[in-house]
Scaffold this motif. Structure first.
Motif, mmCIF file in Angstrom:
data_model
loop_
_atom_site.group_PDB
_atom_site.id
_atom_site.type_symbol
_atom_site.label_atom_id
_atom_site.label_comp_id
_atom_site.label_asym_id
_atom_site.label_seq_id
_atom_site.Cartn_x
_atom_site.Cartn_y
_atom_site.Cartn_z
ATOM 1 N N UNK A 569 0.832 -1.197 0.000
ATOM 2 C CA UNK A 569 0.000 0.000 0.000
ATOM 3 C C UNK A 569 0.874 1.258 0.000
ATOM 4 N N UNK A 570 0.233 2.380 -0.239
ATOM 5 C CA UNK A 570 0.916 3.674 -0.295
ATOM 6 C C UNK A 570 0.146 4.662 0.575
ATOM 7 N N UNK A 571 0.877 5.318 1.493
ATOM 8 C CA UNK A 571 0.219 6.235 2.419
ATOM 9 C C UNK A 571 0.912 7.602 2.388
ATOM 10 N N UNK A 572 0.156 8.614 2.836
ATOM 11 C CA UNK A 572 0.631 9.995 2.856
ATOM 12 C C UNK A 572 0.352 10.596 4.234
ATOM 13 N N UNK A 573 1.118 11.617 4.558
ATOM 14 C CA UNK A 573 0.890 12.324 5.827
ATOM 15 C C UNK A 573 1.042 13.818 5.630
ATOM 16 N N UNK A 574 0.122 14.546 6.266
ATOM 17 C CA UNK A 574 0.226 15.993 6.414
ATOM 18 C C UNK A 574 0.302 16.297 7.903
ATOM 19 N N UNK A 575 1.226 17.174 8.272
ATOM 20 C CA UNK A 575 1.386 17.493 9.695
ATOM 21 C C UNK A 575 1.746 18.957 9.853
ATOM 22 N N UNK A 576 1.084 19.592 10.807
ATOM 23 C CA UNK A 576 1.376 20.998 11.106
ATOM 24 C C UNK A 576 1.481 21.159 12.612
ATOM 25 N N UNK A 577 2.538 21.819 13.051
ATOM 26 C CA UNK A 577 2.785 22.047 14.475
ATOM 27 C C UNK A 577 3.025 23.528 14.707
ATOM 28 N N UNK A 578 2.353 24.085 15.691
ATOM 29 C CA UNK A 578 2.570 25.487 16.036
ATOM 30 C C UNK A 578 3.625 25.602 17.122
ATOM 31 N N UNK A 579 4.231 26.743 17.216
ATOM 32 C CA UNK A 579 5.328 26.963 18.160
ATOM 33 C C UNK A 579 4.848 26.797 19.594
ATOM 34 N N UNK A 580 5.605 26.048 20.368
ATOM 35 C CA UNK A 580 5.211 25.769 21.754
ATOM 36 C C UNK A 580 5.365 26.982 22.656
ATOM 37 N N UNK A 581 5.965 28.066 22.168
ATOM 38 C CA UNK A 581 6.101 29.266 22.994
ATOM 39 C C UNK A 581 4.762 29.983 23.165
ATOM 40 N N UNK A 582 3.766 29.631 22.345
ATOM 41 C CA UNK A 582 2.471 30.280 22.436
ATOM 42 C C UNK A 582 1.633 29.677 23.563
ATOM 43 N N UNK A 583 0.754 30.499 24.130
ATOM 44 C CA UNK A 583 -0.106 29.996 25.202
ATOM 45 C C UNK A 583 -1.037 28.894 24.717
ATOM 46 N N UNK A 584 -1.490 28.996 23.495
ATOM 47 C CA UNK A 584 -2.261 27.935 22.860
ATOM 48 C C UNK A 584 -1.435 27.401 21.698
ATOM 49 N N UNK A 585 -1.040 26.157 21.782
ATOM 50 C CA UNK A 585 -0.231 25.557 20.736
ATOM 51 C C UNK A 585 -0.626 24.104 20.567
ATOM 52 N N UNK A 586 -0.168 23.504 19.505
ATOM 53 C CA UNK A 586 -0.518 22.110 19.293
ATOM 54 C C UNK A 586 0.003 21.578 17.984
ATOM 55 N N UNK A 587 -0.499 20.392 17.658
ATOM 56 C CA UNK A 587 -0.074 19.705 16.438
ATOM 57 C C UNK A 587 -1.247 18.903 15.903
ATOM 58 N N UNK A 588 -1.425 18.913 14.589
ATOM 59 C CA UNK A 588 -2.441 18.101 13.937
ATOM 60 C C UNK A 588 -1.773 17.265 12.857
ATOM 61 N N UNK A 589 -2.129 15.977 12.819
ATOM 62 C CA UNK A 589 -1.531 15.030 11.884
ATOM 63 C C UNK A 589 -2.634 14.259 11.178
ATOM 64 N N UNK A 590 -2.479 14.108 9.868
ATOM 65 C CA UNK A 590 -3.435 13.323 9.093
ATOM 66 C C UNK A 590 -2.687 12.356 8.185
ATOM 67 N N UNK A 591 -2.776 11.073 8.522
ATOM 68 C CA UNK A 591 -2.303 10.006 7.646
ATOM 69 C C UNK A 591 -3.478 9.546 6.792
#
Length: 714
Positions: A569-591
Motif C-alpha cells: 500500500x501507499x500512504x501519505x501524511x500531512x502534519x502541522x505544528x505550532x510553536x510551543x512558545x504560544x499559550x495555545x499551541x498544538x499539532x495536527x496530523x493526518x495520515x
C-alpha cells in the motif's frame, strides 16, 4: 574478514591520534562556600559576591560562534556537602517565555538554563539539571554517549528562582550525596547552556556547535577547585507508608496499609548499594493508552524510580525500543498487572574505567498469574579510547518462574565527536544468546549499526538477526525469527532566509525478512516537504510506501480478520505544528491512503493551553477510520490532563482517558507536595467507569491512596 581488519585498523589509528592530541579545554573555578547559603534566588551572600565565573556564553543557534544576544553570568560554590550554582539570565522580563512550574517538567518550548556534570571525566556519562524562570526543575542522566537524555531519573536537589527587571536569577543547590563520582578527582567535566525561546536561540559555554549536544561531555569544559566532599558514613534511609482505600464492582471494598523501606549505602563516592523491602510504586502515573494497528506489542517506558536510578548503565548496543535484552518492566509487572516486589538489592559503581552494576529482586505470588520468583541482571561496561566502550550483560530468572532462564551478551561501541574536526560518528556491534528449558530453536541474536548523527547530515545503517527462539525472559523483543535492515539519510540545511529556519529532507527504509530471507515487511518513509519557520512553526508532508506478508491470519480489530498473503500500500501524511512558545499551541496530523486491501484515515490532534503560569491544560485525540474488504472499524482515543502548579514543590495533576475499544473511562488524579528535598506527600485518586453496549455509564472501581515518604541522611 579483509574488510573488517581494514575498518578496525582505521578505528584504532583514529583513536590513537585522538589520545595523543593535547586538547585545551576551558576552565571554570568552583569557590569555597565559607558561610551558609540561603536558597532564595537573591545571590546576596558574601561568598557569591566574592566568586568569579562565567560572564557570557556563546551562541550555538541560530548563528554559531556569535556572542549571545543577552548576557548570562554563572558562579559556582561548593562546601563539604553541597554544590551551589548561581546564574543570572539577563533579559527583558516582559518577553520571557515560561509556563511550567511542576517538578520533572520537560521544559520544551520555553526559556531555561541546563547544565551537566561529568563526575568521572570519562567523556561518556553525566548528570543533567535544568531550571526555567518559574523554578520548574528537570533532571536526567546522559544516555547513549550524550545523544539522548534519560529524563526519568530523579535526583534530590533544590532551586529557587527570582524574576526581576533585568531578567531572572536561579540559585541551585545539589547535595553531593545525590551524585556518584570519582573521589580522587579534583576536576569534573562541566558545561552549561541557555535557551531563549522567543528568539529560537541556544547559547553555551563550550561545545559550541550545532552538531554537539550538551550531554556529549567529551566537549565539556573543566570545573576545577573541587573540595574533599564529606559523605558522612554514606547512609540514606528512606521510609514510606502507603494507606490504600479501594472499591470495585467485582471485589467490593477493601482497606490496607503498606510500609516500605529503602536503604542506600555509599561505600565510596563511586560505589553505591541499595536495599529495598516491600517496594511500593503507588505514586507512579498510569500509562497513556495507545492504539495499535500492528501485529506486535507496543513499548511502554519505565516510570518507577527504583529502576530508573543508574538505568543508563544497562543500555545495550545502542539498541532502540524495538529490541531490548533487558527491560525493567518485566520485574514487578506481569501482563500489565502489578506483582508484589517483596525485596530487592542493587549495586552500582565505577572502578577506574570500569562501570558495573547488578540488580536482584524477589517477586511475590499473584493467584492464577505467577508464583514467587527471583530475578537478576548484571552489567559491566569498560571505557576504551576517548569516548568508546565494550560491555557484558547477563540476566537470570523468569517472571513466570519458567526454569533455566538466562540471557547473556556482549556489545561494543566506537564513538567519536571529532571526526573531521567536530563531527559525530558511531559504529558498534553486539551479540546475545538466551536460554530456557522450554525453548527450542535458534536462541541467538546479533547485529551492528553505524550512525553519522550531525546537524546537517544524519546517515545511519543497522542490521539485526534475531533467532526464532530468542525470547529473553527479562527483555522486550516483539519480533523473533527475523532479519531486520534499516537505513536512513537525512539532509537538514539551514538556509540564510528570513522566514525558514531549517529544512528536513528525510528518508528511511526498513526491510524485514524471515531467517530464510523471505520478505515479511518493508517501509519507505520520505519527507519531500518538511521545514521549520523562524517562528518555530513547522509543516511536513510525507510519502510512505509499505508492505506486509502475513503468514497467518491477523485479527486487526474485533471480528476483522486479514487472511494470509502479500499486501502492499501507499500512504501519505500531512502534519502541522505550532510553536510551543504560544499559550495555545498544538499539532495536527493526518495520515491517509491505502492500507492492506482497503483504506485508512488516521487523525491525531494535540493541544496545549497555558492561560496562566500555574494552570496548564493538555488535550489529545486520535481517530483511526479503516475501510477494508474484511470489514470496517473505527478506533477512538481521548485523553486530557489538567495541571495546577502552585509552586515547583506543590502540584495537582488530573489525567483522564477514554477509548472506544475498552469503553473504559479512567481518571488518575495526583497531589504531590515536596515539603523537603528529602520528603514527599502524595495523594492519588483513581476512578473508572464503563460505557456498556447500551451507552450507559456504569461504575467499575475507585481507589484512594495516601503515601508519605522521607529520607534520613547519615
Amino acid at each position: 574478514m579483509k574488510y573488517l581488519k581494514i575498518i578496525l585498523t582505521i578505528l584504532l589509528t583514529h583513536s590513537l591520534i585522538l589520545l595523543s592530541a593535547q586538547e585545551q579545554k576551558p576552565l571554570l573555578k568552583a569557590y569555597n562556600a565559607s558561610g551558609k547559603i540561603l536558597l532564595d534566588g537573591f545571590l546576596d551572600e558574601a561568598d557569591w559576591q566574592g566568586a568569579s565565573g562565567l560572564e557570557s556564553l556563546t551562541m550555538v543557534e541560530p548563528v554559531t560562534g556569535m556572542d549571545a544576544s543577552v548576557g548570562t553570568t554563572v558562579r559556582i560554590l561548593m562546601d563539604d556537602n553541597n554544590i551551589y550554582l548561581g546564574v543570572i539570565c539577563y533579559d527583558d522580563p516582559e518577553n520571557i517565555v515560561a509556563y511550567s512550574k511542576a517538578r520533572d517538567s520537560e521544559l520544551r518550548g520555553e526559556d531555561y538554563i541546563k547544565f551537566v556534570f561529568d563526575t568521572y571525566l570519562d567523556n561518556r556519562s553525566g548528570f543533567i539539571f535544568a531550571v526555567n524562570p518559574y523554578g520548574a526543575r528537570y533532571d536526567a542522566l546522559v544516555a547513549y554517549f550524550g545523544e539522548r537524555e534519560n529524563q526519568n531519573w530523579d535526583a534530590v536537589w533544590d532551586a529557587r528562582v527570582r524574576m526581576h527587571d533585568k531578567g531572572w536569577t536561579a540559585e541551585i543547590m545539589i547535595p553531593v550525596k545525590t551524585l556518584t563520582f570519582d573521589k580522587d578527582l579534583r576536576t569534573w567535566g562541566f558545561n552549561i547552556e541557555r535557551r531563549i525561546q522567543r528568539k529560537m536561540e541556544t547559547d553555551r559555554w563550550t561545545g559550541v556547535s550545532k552538531d554537539i549536544r550538551l550531554g556529549q561531555t567529551a566537549n565539556a569544559g573543566l570545573l576545577t577547585g573541587l573540595p574533599d566532599f564529606n559523605l558522612g558514613i554514606g547512609l540514606i534511609v528512606q521510609g514510606s507508608a502507603n494507606v490504600n482505600f479501594s472499591k470495585s464492582l467485582d471485589e467490593g471494598s477493601s482497606q490496607s496499609w503498606q510500609p516500605s523501606l529503602d536503604i542506600t549505602e555509599k561505600f565510596t563516592p563511586d560505589i553505591t548499594a541499595q536495599l529495598t523491602v516491600n517496594t511500593d510504586f503507588a505514586e507512579t502515573e498510569v500509562d497513556s493508552r495507545r492504539t495499535n494497528l500492528t501485529r506486535f506489542p507496543l513499548f511502554y517506558p519505565e516510570k518507577r524510580s527504583f529502576f530508573l536510578q543508574g538505568a543508563d548503565l544497562y543500555e545495550f548496543g545502542g539498541l532502540g525500543r524495538d529490541f531490548m535484552p533487558y527491560f525493567s518492566r518485566r520485574i514487578g509487572l506481569v501482563e500489565g498487572q502489578p506483582v508484589p516486589l517483596l525485596a530487592g538489592g542493587k549495586l552500582d559503581g565505577n572502578i577506574g574505567n570500569t562501570k558495573f552494576g547488578g540488580l536482584v529482586t524477589h517477586m511475590g505470588a499473584v493467584d492464577s498469574l505467577t508464583g514467587p520468583t527471583t530475578l537478576g541482571v548484571a552489567r559491566i561496561k569498560q571505557n576504551i579510547f576517548k569516548e568508546s566502550s565494550i560491555g557484558l550483560l547477563s540476566t537470570v530468572g523468569d517472571p513466570y518462574g519458567r526454569a533455566g532462564s538466562y540471557t547473556g551478551g556482549v556489545d561494543f561501541t566506537y564513538k567519536t565527536s571529532s571526526l573531521w574536526g567536530n563531527k559525530n560518528f558511531l559504529v558498534g556491534g553486539w551479540a546475545l544468546i538466551n536460554g530456557r528449558d522450554s525453548l527450542i530453536g535458534d536462541k541467538s541474536s546479533f547485529g551492528f549499526s553505524m550512525d553519522y548523527p550531525n546537524d546537517t547530515w544524519d546517515i545511519y545503517l543497522s542490521f539485526k538477526r534475531i533467532g526464532d527462539a530468542f525470547d529473553p525472559s527479562l527483555g522486550f523483543v516483539p519480533r523473533r525469527g527475523v532479519k531486520m535492515f534499516r537505513m536512513g539519510l537525512d539532509y537538514m540545511p539551514r538556509p540564510d532566509w528570513d522566514i525558514i529556519r531549517q529544512f528536513f529532507f528525510e528518508s528511511s527504509f526498513s526491510y524485514v525478512t524471515n531467517l530464510d530471507n523471505e520478505w515479511e515487511s518493508y517501509r519507505l518513509f520520505t519527507a519531500p516537504v518538511h521545514f521549520k519557520l523562524e517562528s518555530a512553526d513547522r509543516f511536513e508532508f510525507n510519502i510512505s510506501p509499505a508492505g506486509e506478508q502475513l503468514v497467518e491470519a491477523f485479527e486487526i480489530s474485533d471480528g476483522v480478520i486479514l487472511e494470509p498473503g502479500k499486501y502492499n500500500w501507499l500512504r501519505y501524511r500531512l502534519e502541522f505544528e505550532t510553536a510551543s512558545k504560544r499559550k495555545l499551541n498544538g499539532q495536527i496530523t493526518w495520515w491517509f491512503g491505502e492500507f492492506y486491501d482497503g483504506s485508512l484515515d488516521q487523525v491525531e490532534l494535540n493541544l496545549n493551553l497555558r492561560p496562566f503560569s500555574f494552570i496548564n491544560f493538555e488535550f489529545s485525540y486520535e481517530k483511526n477510520i479503516a475501510r477494508l474488504p474484511e470489514g470496517d472499524f473505527t478506533q477512538e482515543l481521548w485523553a486530557g490532563r489538567a495541571l495546577f502548579n502552585f509552586s515547583s514543590d506543590l502540584q495537582i495533576s488530573s489525567f483522564i482517558q477514554y477509548d472506544n475499544e475498552s469503553r473504559n473511562l479512567g481518571t488518575n488524579t495526583r497531589f504531590r507536595w515536596t515539603f523537603s528535598p528529602r520528603g514527599d506527600l502524595y495523594i492519588v485518586y483513581n476512578h473508572n467507569l464503563l460505557n456498556d453496549i447500551t451507552e450507559r455509564w456504569s461504575y467499575q472501581s475507585n481507589q484512594l491512596i495516601f503515601k508519605f515518604t522521607y529520607a534520613l541522611w547519615v
